[in-house]
Design an enzyme around this catalytic site. Structure first.
Site, PDB file in Angstrom:
ATOM      1  N   CYS A 198       5.603   0.073 -11.830  1.00 12.84           N
ATOM      2  CA  CYS A 198       5.891   1.278 -12.623  1.00 12.84           C
ATOM      3  C   CYS A 198       7.210   1.084 -13.366  1.00 12.84           C
ATOM      4  CB  CYS A 198       5.916   2.522 -11.736  1.00 12.84           C
ATOM      5  SG  CYS A 198       7.027   2.424 -10.322  1.00 12.84           S
TER       6      CYS A 198
ATOM      7  N   ASP B 276       0.812  -3.774  -6.118  1.00 16.12           N
ATOM      8  CA  ASP B 276       1.656  -2.809  -6.815  1.00 16.12           C
ATOM      9  C   ASP B 276       3.062  -3.015  -6.272  1.00 16.12           C
ATOM     10  OD1 ASP B 276       2.741  -0.698  -8.155  1.00 16.12           O
ATOM     11  OD2 ASP B 276       1.585   0.867  -7.164  1.00 16.12           O
TER      12      ASP B 276
ATOM     13  N   ALA C  74       0.789  -1.225   0.000  1.00 16.32           N
ATOM     14  CA  ALA C  74       0.000   0.000   0.000  1.00 16.32           C
ATOM     15  C   ALA C  74       0.823   1.277   0.000  1.00 16.32           C
ATOM     16  CB  ALA C  74      -0.942  -0.008   1.203  1.00 16.32           C
TER      17      ALA C  74
ATOM     18  N   GLY D 191      -0.602   4.973   0.537  1.00 13.47           N
ATOM     19  CA  GLY D 191      -2.057   4.856   0.507  1.00 13.47           C
ATOM     20  C   GLY D 191      -2.761   5.543  -0.648  1.00 13.47           C
TER      21      GLY D 191
END
Length: 360
Positions: A292, A239, A170, A173
């Site tokens: 990413c 992620d 996370a 956030g």
């Protein structure tokens, strides 16, 4: 001109409380500037990787692999884009307002303001009148700063109200806040991260946004035995930590912090973390893996390795399950059901995300 560059560097040294170094900076740069005509420039036809590396201030190993993958012209366009000043992208907090009202509230905060092309909540702005955190709309919790590509990742997961969702990495956030919006602040989001500092920031950010369904916990997905007691989830977002080579426009120093061999180390770590997260997904649930980075070792190679050891999973290839969000993702969603964005092509960070469905 070179003289202006030297003067600016000297001024920056003084402004950063390094006045003692100003003379050294001045002498070093003036001597270097005097010899620029003696520096041999690589022939682009003979050594395109060297030429593009120097022209766009990129590591040679990176331009070489990009040329192998995309060709000289595309690598050149990417290099040009990475050296431009990026716009700031906001995501409207739809729990408190809508995009139209947000834009009206901040129209005097920037010289240029526009909506994002793909994300329905995004706003792009440039040349700010004051820092983001001083804006009244920020203090009211009307938005978060989030690149458009990252916004699309949450839409790929497509959580629904009253579901149980895990934001497995996370961080601060930002995606947790977006997931809560998409769930209309109903249900449960478990947000885990290894960093206590980030978890503290996450808690404060949820308060600012008016989010009540996010619950932060400590977790290290590389050591499954250390995980807290977790429920089974309807949807999971991972992620994953990565090289960050897709966000060099915003973090240009990142290109000098990695070597080619680092990509395999990231790959191994990401496969482990994906395996750990997948064990908490309910049958029929969706897991989105995102990074990413535009590099194959962290993109398709991770997904391929995971699927080889998890036959109960398959990529959701833009069929029934993705039909409702395919319009929003647009040309960033390929035929395999993977989100892939490129800075020079889409005007956003370089991201990869795959939607993985578990058999019911």
């Amino acid at each position: 001109p070179l003289s202006a560059a030297v003067n600016t560097a000297v001024a920056l040294a003084k402004a950063n409380r390094c006045a003692w170094a100003a003379g050294f900076v001045n002498g070093l740069l003036r001597r270097a500037a005097a010899g620029t005509g003696q520096i041999p420039w690589p022939d682009p036809t003979q050594s395109p990787a060297d030429a593009l590396a120097l022209e766009h201030a990129l590591p040679r190993w990176l331009t070489a692999r990009w040329i192998d993958r995309w060709g000289v012209e595309t690598t050149g366009r990417l290099g040009v884009f990475l050296n431009t000043i990026p716009d700031i992208t906001l995501r409207t907090n739809t729990l408190k307002t809508d995009r139209r009202r947000l834009m009206a509230a901040i129209e005097k905060e920037a010289r240029r303001l526009s909506i994002t092309q793909r994300s329905p909540e995004g706003v792009r702005l440039a040349q700010l009148a004051r820092p983001i955190t001083q804006m009244p709309a920020y203090r009211k919790g009307w938005f978060q700063v989030q690149d458009e590509a990252a916004q699309l990742v949450s839409h790929l997961l497509a959580p629904r109200p009253d579901e149980t969702v895990w934001d497995a990495c996370a961080g601060l956030g930002t995606k947790s806040g977006h997931l809560a919006q998409l769930m209309k602040n109903r249900g449960t989001i478990v947000a885990t991260d290894i960093s206590s500092t980030k978890r503290d920031c996450l808690g404060r950010e949820m308060q600012r946004l008016g989010v009540a369904i996010v619950h932060g916990h400590a977790a290290d997905l590389t050591t499954p035995a250390s995980l807290p007691q977790l429920p089974m989830f309807d949807r999971i977002l991972m992620d994953a930590p990565c090289s960050g080579l897709g966000v060099l426009q915003k973090n240009p120093d990142g290109k000098w912090r990695h070597a080619p061999e680092d990509l395999f180390a990231y790959h191994q770590r990401q496969v482990i973390m994906l395996d750990t997260a997948s064990r908490r997904l309910r049958p029929g649930g969706r897991l989105v893996y995102a990074v990413c980075s535009m590099e194959p070792e962290e993109n398709e190679s991770v997904v391929k390795a995971f699927l080889q050891s998890h036959p109960e999973f398959a990529i959701d290839s833009c069929g029934t399950n993705l039909a409702d969000i395919a319009t929003a993702l647009g040309d960033a969603l390929n035929s395999e059901g993977c989100l892939r964005s490129f800075p020079h092509q889409h005007g956003m960070d370089g991201f990869f995300a795959a939607s993985l469905m578990k058999q019911a």
